[in-house]
Design an enzyme around this catalytic site. Structure first.
Site, short mmCIF file in Angstrom:
data_model
loop_
_atom_site.label_atom_id
_atom_site.label_comp_id
_atom_site.label_asym_id
_atom_site.label_seq_id
_atom_site.Cartn_x
_atom_site.Cartn_y
_atom_site.Cartn_z
CG ASN A 17 1.61 0.08 3.96
OD1 ASN A 17 1.25 -1.09 3.81
ND2 ASN A 17 2.72 0.57 3.47
N GLY A 18 -0.16 -1.92 6.30
CA GLY A 18 0.31 -2.89 7.31
C GLY A 18 -0.79 -3.87 7.63
NE ARG A 42 4.46 2.08 -1.06
CZ ARG A 42 5.41 1.99 -0.10
NH1 ARG A 42 6.58 2.54 -0.33
NH2 ARG A 42 5.20 1.38 1.04
CG HIS A 51 19.33 -37.24 -7.05
ND1 HIS A 51 19.80 -38.41 -6.51
CD2 HIS A 51 20.42 -36.57 -7.50
CE1 HIS A 51 21.12 -38.45 -6.60
NE2 HIS A 51 21.53 -37.33 -7.19
CD1 TRP A 79 -0.34 -5.45 -3.83
CD2 TRP A 79 -0.26 -6.43 -1.83
NE1 TRP A 79 0.14 -6.73 -4.01
CE2 TRP A 79 0.19 -7.36 -2.80
CE3 TRP A 79 -0.29 -6.82 -0.50
CZ2 TRP A 79 0.60 -8.64 -2.47
CZ3 TRP A 79 0.11 -8.10 -0.16
CH2 TRP A 79 0.54 -8.99 -1.15
CE LYS A 104 13.59 -10.00 -11.49
NZ LYS A 104 14.10 -10.36 -10.25
CD GLU A 149 9.78 -10.62 -9.92
OE1 GLU A 149 11.00 -10.54 -9.93
OE2 GLU A 149 9.09 -10.16 -8.99
CE LYS A 169 11.46 -2.27 -6.65
NZ LYS A 169 12.16 -3.27 -7.49
CB CYS A 180 -0.86 0.03 1.26
SG CYS A 180 -1.86 -1.43 1.48
CD GLU A 225 16.98 -12.32 -9.52
OE1 GLU A 225 16.55 -12.93 -8.51
OE2 GLU A 225 16.48 -11.25 -9.90
#
Ligand code: AGP
Length: 596
Positions: free
Chosen positions: A97-98, A27, A490, A73, A471, A474, A591, A2, A467
């Site tokens: 926010n939280g 964000r 395995h 968010w 990428k 996402e 973000k 948020c 990584e």
């Protein structure tokens, strides 16, 4: 996560609120809203969707000098208009926010007191509780009211509040979530981070945990418990905050291409100083903690530092580390890696280990962020604001810093000297340009419609493909998995069938022959292999063991991971672009993950 904004001043508030929210879009959010004073009543306009959707329902010319805003968010409750912020209960209107962890318990108490709830959110409970304290306060002293709330609220929260009967002040309180106050001329600003209002002021106060702020157009008062205190006013350089996409279609592409200049900048800042005061001789253990890409950077750091170090370095995912048994003492160095410097899990780990008496180092991008302010020492990655949710330049700057920490260890042990390696660092920006200019069209064309992808690597190359896999997941929403080459037999090789697409990175000398064998195994079972390989590897590659090959330059092993990630970043970007994805703001992602 948020985003919060607030404005109180001599000008019309609404344009500032919209401007601030637009700057915080990076964000990640799914709805937006504002509240403002109009004819002595606090009005709320909010909607699911983008800021542009909010602008359709707001008259920005309404004459009002005070307001708050929010991009949500969703954490508690569906994405819908009702659950979006701001929320209003009685005299109190808030944005938050939280996560209020004990919201259900408080909601049950408030229901017994006659409160009714319209939404599924924890924020409405938080709002109602503040209203309860306000209504039952004999003094209507807001500092006392908020301190009462601090005693009850559990969880993380940055809260910005308007009170119906107080027409010239905005109130803020926070715990474990960032909030800054921008200082203007007869106007003041509130935001989750400085980017919202950096174009209006360069002076900011960073609210600390359990502090209360009372913000009017002419004054900012900060309280800790009941004491009026003075938080430093920090001056922020606008260069540390992004300035638009310029000629690029997406921030992510811009930030990938910025990496060449960024390495040049890092060379000028750190290569000569070489972080001289970084001395690990007193430590017997090093723990590196981070989340997502920052965790991957930590893993690269492990491989690089252990080349010269004489004890093991362990890397942990912060959300696990904060709850597992840990062995930390005054001989431990804990290194927190974080682009935003606000990631809740990483921050929580630091607060935990600081109680164990260890030293803490932060490798952080955002200046004056919470992590940067609580570690014993911070090394800034100087990448500038990273707007795209998918981290690229921050990652390369993090592993650059780790390469210098490794170099420092090597120099201190007399196994390497800086003169041997400086030229490699100086050549790196041009080599990055060379890799940036490779054409990836054929790779992208082959994989953009795949349902899943395999990434293969060994040793430090395995971290790079982890990584690369993150990428592409996402931003293109293609499922992919990174596998250690030696692990295939395995179990996971059972997944390989005709036309399974395997992307493999081969740069690590001592395991290159082994990974080529693994590639032959998947090729023999019908896989389509895309090989990203370092030139000058002293192995011969059978042309039948791959379908496409991308050759990248060889550099010193301390900085090879910086080059290795560029193709994987660009492949992810162009695949997502071909799939028409929202590259800079991928679905469901934020973000800065400021809630656990
Ligand atoms: C990276 O592409 C992701 N956006 C995410 O994994 C990110 O790296 C992670 O949330 C950690 O963020 P931080 O570096 O700001 O702490």
């Amino acid at each position: 996560m948020c985003g919060i904004v607030g404005y109180v001043g001599k000008k019309n508030a609404i344009p500032y609120l919209i401007q601030g929210l637009r700057k915080l879009e990076y964000r990640g959010y799914d709805s937006a809203g504002i509240a403002y004073l109009d004819n002595n009543k606090i009005e709320i306009k909010k909607t699911v969707g983008r800021i542009s959707d909010l602008e359709k329902i707001v008259n920005i010319n309404i004459p009002t000098n005070i307001g708050i805003g929010h991009t949500r968010w969703a954490t508690h409750g569906k994405v819908n208009n009702t659950n979006s912020h701001p929320h209003q209960v009685g005299d109190i209107t808030i944005v938050h926010n939280g996560i209020l962890e004990n919201y259900q318990e408080l909601k049950n108490e408030l229901l017994k007191l006659g409160y009714k709830f319209k939404t599924e959110t924890d924020t409405e409970v938080l709002c109602a509780y503040i209203d309860y304290e306000y209504k039952n306060s004999s003094t209507k002293d807001m500092v006392e009211i908020f301190n009462n709330c601090f005693k009850v609220f559990k969880g993380s929260y940055a809260v910005t509040i308007m009170v119906a009967s107080i027409s010239d002040k905005i109130f803020v309180m926070k715990k474990d979530n960032p909030l800054v106050i921008g200082i203007g001329e007869s106007e003041n600003y509130i935001a989750s981070d400085v980017s919202a209002f950096i174009s209006n002021t360069c002076k900011f106060i960073y609210l600390e945990d359990m502090q209360i702020g009372i913000v009017s157009s002419s004054d900012v008062s900060i309280y800790q418990e009941n004491k009026l205190i003075n938080n430093d006013i920090k001056t922020i350089n606008i260069d540390d905050v992004g300035n638009g996409k310029e000629e690029y279609e997406h921030y992510m592409l811009k930030e990938i291409y910025e990496q060449s200049n960024l390495i040049e900048k890092l060379n000028s800042i750190y290569l000569n100083s070489n972080l001289d005061d970084f001395d690990i001789s007193k430590y017997t253990s090093i723990h590196i903690i981070g989340c997502g890409t920052a965790y991957h950077a930590g893993l690269i750091g492990k491989y690089l530092m252990e080349k010269y170090n004489d004890f093991e370095i362990n890397v942990y995912i912060a959300s696990e580390y904060r709850y597992q048994k840990i062995f930390v003492n005054d001989k431990t160095l804990v290194i927190a890696v974080s682009q935003s410097g606000e990631t809740a899990d990483t921050l929580a780990c630091l607060k935990r280990v600081k109680k164990c008496g260890c030293d803490t180092l932060g490798i952080v991008n955002v200046k004056n962020s919470t992590i940067a302010r609580i570690v014993d020492r911070v090394i800034y990655t100087m990448a500038g604001q990273e707007i795209a949710v998918a981290s690229t330049k921050a990652y390369t700057s993090q592993i650059y810093i780790f390469s210098l920490l490794a170099l420092k260890i090597g120099i201190s042990k007399g196994v390497i000297n800086k003169e041997d390696i400086t030229s490699y660092y100086n050549e790196l920006p041009q080599l990055i340009n060379n890799v940036l200019n490779i054409n990836y069209d054929r790779v992208v064309k082959k994989i953009f419609n795949n349902e899943y992808l395999f990434y293969l690597g060994r040793n430090i190359d395995y971290v790079s493909v982890m990584e690369g896999s993150l990428k592409i997941k996402e931003i293109s929403y293609i499922h992919s998995e990174a596998y250690q080459g030696g692990e295939l037999k395995h179990g996971t090789i059972s997944l390989i069938e005709k036309d399974s697409c395997v992307i493999s990175l081969v740069s690590n000398e001592e395991t290159s022959a082994k990974i080529i064998s693994n590639i032959k195994e998947v090729k023999a079972r019908g896989a389509y292999v895309i090989l990203i390989i370092k030139d000058s590897l002293n192995i011969n590659i059978d042309i039948n063991c791959y379908d496409q090959m991308i050759i990248i330059p060889s550099v010193h092993e301390l900085i090879q991971p910086i080059l290795n990630i560029i193709p994987l970043q660009l492949i992810a970007y162009y695949v997502a672009k071909k799939r028409g994805c929202d590259i800079d703001k991928p679905r469901n992602l934020a973000k800065s993950v400021t809630v656990e």
